[in-house]
Design a protein around this motif. Structure first.
Motif, PDB file in Angstrom:
ATOM      1  N   ILE A  40      -2.613   0.193  -4.044  1.00  0.00           N
ATOM      2  CA  ILE A  40      -1.716   0.996  -4.880  1.00  0.00           C
ATOM      3  C   ILE A  40      -2.350   1.309  -6.226  1.00  0.00           C
ATOM      4  CG2 ILE A  40       0.566   1.103  -5.941  1.00  0.00           C
ATOM      5  CD1 ILE A  40       1.461  -1.030  -3.872  1.00  0.00           C
ATOM      6  N   ASP A  41      -2.449   2.591  -6.525  1.00  0.00           N
ATOM      7  CA  ASP A  41      -2.852   3.082  -7.843  1.00  0.00           C
ATOM      8  C   ASP A  41      -1.709   2.747  -8.800  1.00  0.00           C
ATOM      9  OD1 ASP A  41      -3.231   4.682 -10.127  1.00  0.00           O
ATOM     10  OD2 ASP A  41      -3.676   6.495  -8.998  1.00  0.00           O
ATOM     11  N   THR A  42      -2.000   1.982  -9.841  1.00  0.00           N
ATOM     12  CA  THR A  42      -0.953   1.582 -10.792  1.00  0.00           C
ATOM     13  C   THR A  42      -1.163   2.214 -12.173  1.00  0.00           C
ATOM     14  OG1 THR A  42      -2.167  -0.455 -11.302  1.00  0.00           O
ATOM     15  CG2 THR A  42      -0.439  -0.596  -9.619  1.00  0.00           C
ATOM     16  N   THR A  43      -1.851   3.365 -12.205  1.00  0.00           N
ATOM     17  CA  THR A  43      -2.026   4.057 -13.481  1.00  0.00           C
ATOM     18  C   THR A  43      -0.724   4.734 -13.893  1.00  0.00           C
ATOM     19  OG1 THR A  43      -2.901   6.023 -12.354  1.00  0.00           O
ATOM     20  CG2 THR A  43      -4.512   4.388 -13.160  1.00  0.00           C
ATOM     21  N   GLY A  44      -0.713   5.277 -15.091  1.00  0.00           N
ATOM     22  CA  GLY A  44       0.497   5.799 -15.713  1.00  0.00           C
ATOM     23  C   GLY A  44       1.305   6.786 -14.897  1.00  0.00           C
ATOM     24  N   SER A  45       0.664   7.591 -14.079  1.00  0.00           N
ATOM     25  CA  SER A  45       1.386   8.619 -13.322  1.00  0.00           C
ATOM     26  C   SER A  45       2.095   8.077 -12.088  1.00  0.00           C
ATOM     27  CB  SER A  45       0.407   9.715 -12.888  1.00  0.00           C
ATOM     28  OG  SER A  45      -0.603   9.156 -12.068  1.00  0.00           O
ATOM     29  N   MET A  46       1.920   6.788 -11.781  1.00  0.00           N
ATOM     30  CA  MET A  46       2.441   6.227 -10.533  1.00  0.00           C
ATOM     31  C   MET A  46       3.748   5.454 -10.698  1.00  0.00           C
ATOM     32  SD  MET A  46       0.447   7.199  -8.091  1.00  0.00           S
ATOM     33  CE  MET A  46       0.817   6.049  -6.776  1.00  0.00           C
ATOM     34  N   GLY A  47       4.421   5.608 -11.819  1.00  0.00           N
ATOM     35  CA  GLY A  47       5.645   4.852 -12.090  1.00  0.00           C
ATOM     36  C   GLY A  47       6.715   5.013 -11.024  1.00  0.00           C
ATOM     37  N   ASP A  48       7.000   6.247 -10.611  1.00  0.00           N
ATOM     38  CA  ASP A  48       8.042   6.476  -9.603  1.00  0.00           C
ATOM     39  C   ASP A  48       7.692   5.805  -8.281  1.00  0.00           C
ATOM     40  OD1 ASP A  48       9.537   7.975 -11.380  1.00  0.00           O
ATOM     41  OD2 ASP A  48       8.851   9.910 -10.598  1.00  0.00           O
ATOM     42  N   GLU A  49       6.443   5.915  -7.865  1.00  0.00           N
ATOM     43  CA  GLU A  49       6.024   5.342  -6.588  1.00  0.00           C
ATOM     44  C   GLU A  49       6.098   3.817  -6.624  1.00  0.00           C
ATOM     45  OE1 GLU A  49       4.503   7.755  -8.238  1.00  0.00           O
ATOM     46  OE2 GLU A  49       4.500   9.441  -6.824  1.00  0.00           O
ATOM     47  N   ILE A  50       5.680   3.220  -7.739  1.00  0.00           N
ATOM     48  CA  ILE A  50       5.734   1.765  -7.866  1.00  0.00           C
ATOM     49  C   ILE A  50       7.186   1.289  -7.838  1.00  0.00           C
ATOM     50  CG2 ILE A  50       5.270  -0.184  -9.418  1.00  0.00           C
ATOM     51  CD1 ILE A  50       2.741   1.446 -10.323  1.00  0.00           C
ATOM     52  N   ARG A  51       8.056   1.968  -8.575  1.00  0.00           N
ATOM     53  CA  ARG A  51       9.475   1.585  -8.575  1.00  0.00           C
ATOM     54  C   ARG A  51      10.083   1.741  -7.181  1.00  0.00           C
ATOM     55  NH1 ARG A  51       8.929   3.854 -13.571  1.00  0.00           N
ATOM     56  NH2 ARG A  51       9.608   5.915 -12.898  1.00  0.00           N
ATOM     57  N   TYR A  52       9.706   2.785  -6.459  1.00  0.00           N
ATOM     58  CA  TYR A  52      10.207   2.979  -5.102  1.00  0.00           C
ATOM     59  C   TYR A  52       9.788   1.807  -4.209  1.00  0.00           C
ATOM     60  CZ  TYR A  52      10.876   4.689  -0.399  1.00  0.00           C
ATOM     61  OH  TYR A  52      11.263   4.796   0.911  1.00  0.00           O
ATOM     62  N   LEU A  53       8.501   1.453  -4.247  1.00  0.00           N
ATOM     63  CA  LEU A  53       8.027   0.342  -3.426  1.00  0.00           C
ATOM     64  C   LEU A  53       8.694  -0.968  -3.823  1.00  0.00           C
ATOM     65  CD1 LEU A  53       4.240   1.190  -3.145  1.00  0.00           C
ATOM     66  CD2 LEU A  53       5.912   1.128  -1.271  1.00  0.00           C
ATOM     67  N   GLN A  54       8.874  -1.173  -5.113  1.00  0.00           N
ATOM     68  CA  GLN A  54       9.540  -2.399  -5.568  1.00  0.00           C
ATOM     69  C   GLN A  54      10.964  -2.473  -5.014  1.00  0.00           C
ATOM     70  OE1 GLN A  54       8.903  -1.697  -9.767  1.00  0.00           O
ATOM     71  NE2 GLN A  54       7.249  -3.213  -9.869  1.00  0.00           N
ATOM     72  N   GLY A  55      11.644  -1.343  -4.959  1.00  0.00           N
ATOM     73  CA  GLY A  55      13.019  -1.317  -4.465  1.00  0.00           C
ATOM     74  C   GLY A  55      13.140  -1.325  -2.952  1.00  0.00           C
ATOM     75  N   GLU A  56      12.137  -0.831  -2.258  1.00  0.00           N
ATOM     76  CA  GLU A  56      12.254  -0.642  -0.811  1.00  0.00           C
ATOM     77  C   GLU A  56      11.411  -1.567   0.053  1.00  0.00           C
ATOM     78  OE1 GLU A  56      14.494   1.330   0.659  1.00  0.00           O
ATOM     79  OE2 GLU A  56      15.232   1.777  -1.350  1.00  0.00           O
ATOM     80  N   LEU A  57      10.512  -2.343  -0.534  1.00  0.00           N
ATOM     81  CA  LEU A  57       9.624  -3.164   0.292  1.00  0.00           C
ATOM     82  C   LEU A  57      10.390  -4.124   1.184  1.00  0.00           C
ATOM     83  CD1 LEU A  57       6.767  -3.912   1.118  1.00  0.00           C
ATOM     84  CD2 LEU A  57       6.777  -5.625  -0.717  1.00  0.00           C
ATOM     85  N   ALA A  58      11.408  -4.773   0.664  1.00  0.00           N
ATOM     86  CA  ALA A  58      12.181  -5.715   1.476  1.00  0.00           C
ATOM     87  C   ALA A  58      12.789  -5.008   2.684  1.00  0.00           C
ATOM     88  CB  ALA A  58      13.268  -6.376   0.634  1.00  0.00           C
ATOM     89  N   ALA A  59      13.328  -3.814   2.494  1.00  0.00           N
ATOM     90  CA  ALA A  59      13.929  -3.067   3.607  1.00  0.00           C
ATOM     91  C   ALA A  59      12.869  -2.641   4.622  1.00  0.00           C
ATOM     92  CB  ALA A  59      14.676  -1.836   3.077  1.00  0.00           C
ATOM     93  N   ILE A  60      11.696  -2.254   4.144  1.00  0.00           N
ATOM     94  CA  ILE A  60      10.609  -1.858   5.040  1.00  0.00           C
ATOM     95  C   ILE A  60      10.187  -3.046   5.905  1.00  0.00           C
ATOM     96  CG2 ILE A  60       8.181  -1.138   5.116  1.00  0.00           C
ATOM     97  CD1 ILE A  60       8.810   0.498   2.502  1.00  0.00           C
ATOM     98  N   LEU A  61       9.992  -4.212   5.288  1.00  0.00           N
ATOM     99  CA  LEU A  61       9.597  -5.410   6.024  1.00  0.00           C
ATOM    100  C   LEU A  61      10.694  -5.848   6.989  1.00  0.00           C
ATOM    101  CD1 LEU A  61       7.845  -7.446   3.185  1.00  0.00           C
ATOM    102  CD2 LEU A  61       6.773  -6.092   5.007  1.00  0.00           C
ATOM    103  N   SER A  62      11.940  -5.781   6.567  1.00  0.00           N
ATOM    104  CA  SER A  62      13.058  -6.148   7.441  1.00  0.00           C
ATOM    105  C   SER A  62      13.126  -5.220   8.647  1.00  0.00           C
ATOM    106  CB  SER A  62      14.386  -6.100   6.679  1.00  0.00           C
ATOM    107  OG  SER A  62      14.429  -7.106   5.715  1.00  0.00           O
ATOM    108  N   SER A  63      12.917  -3.951   8.420  1.00  0.00           N
ATOM    109  CA  SER A  63      12.927  -2.979   9.517  1.00  0.00           C
ATOM    110  C   SER A  63      11.811  -3.255  10.511  1.00  0.00           C
ATOM    111  CB  SER A  63      12.803  -1.562   8.956  1.00  0.00           C
ATOM    112  OG  SER A  63      12.716  -0.625  10.002  1.00  0.00           O
ATOM    113  N   LEU A  64      10.624  -3.555  10.002  1.00  0.00           N
ATOM    114  CA  LEU A  64       9.501  -3.891  10.890  1.00  0.00           C
ATOM    115  C   LEU A  64       9.825  -5.113  11.739  1.00  0.00           C
ATOM    116  CD1 LEU A  64       6.249  -3.439   8.771  1.00  0.00           C
ATOM    117  CD2 LEU A  64       6.709  -2.444  11.007  1.00  0.00           C
TER     118      LEU A  64
END
Length: 170
Positions: A40-64
């Protein structure tokens, strides 16, 4: 030829569309182990993507896990920025401890960068050097919005080729 299946895949319609035909003689084996590395690119322009992954990772893993009961799943991260930032790469090794992995992701925030290209080649090299299990399906998800620096395209390409040669799907 009992057991043969013909599969037709159509890619696109109209001009430039393609049709691919292939035949398989058996079903694919059931996946029992999965190593999933998020780069994951964590530079300044990636804020939305990082927040999305932070909010959705648990659901993604649970779904898998729900769709694939008994799957031996490990997840890891390579976070990266660029040379001159507070770090270039930070690695969280592949683990089955999802709470620890999610905690590592929650600690990330977007910052740094400043120019368009980033240190993608270093992140791919770092990901290639993780302890991938030889008997697992190996998947690397690259989450980025910028290419490597021009002078590092060759190194990036070589890192990707190395990963593919070691059966890591990017």
């Amino acid at each position: 030829l009992q057991g043969l299946r013909r599969i037709i895949q159509v890619l696109g319609q109209g001009r430039g569309g393609q049709r691919i035909d292939f035949t398989v003689d058996r079903a694919a084996p059931v996946v029992k182990k999965l190593d999933l590395m998020l780069v994951i690119d964590t530079t300044g322009s990636m804020g939305d993507e990082i927040r999305y992954l932070q909010g959705e990772l648990a659901a993604i893993l649970s779904s898998l896990r729900a769709r694939h009961p008994g799957l031996d799943l490990r997840i890891g991260f390579v976070f990266y920025k660029d040379v001159g930032d507070d770090y270039v790469t930070a690695t969280v090794p592949l683990t089955g401890d999802f709470n620890a992995a999610q905690g590592s992701l929650r600690q990330q925030s977007a910052g740094g960068g400043g120019d368009y290209p980033e240190a993608m080649e270093q992140a791919l090299i770092r990901g290639a050097n993780q302890q991938w299990r030889p008997d697992a399906v190996k998947t690397m998800l690259l989450v980025a919005d910028a290419p490597p620096h021009d002078e590092n395209f060759g190194t990036t390409w070589l890192a990707a080729r190395h990963l593919r040669a070691n059966r890591v799907q990017i």
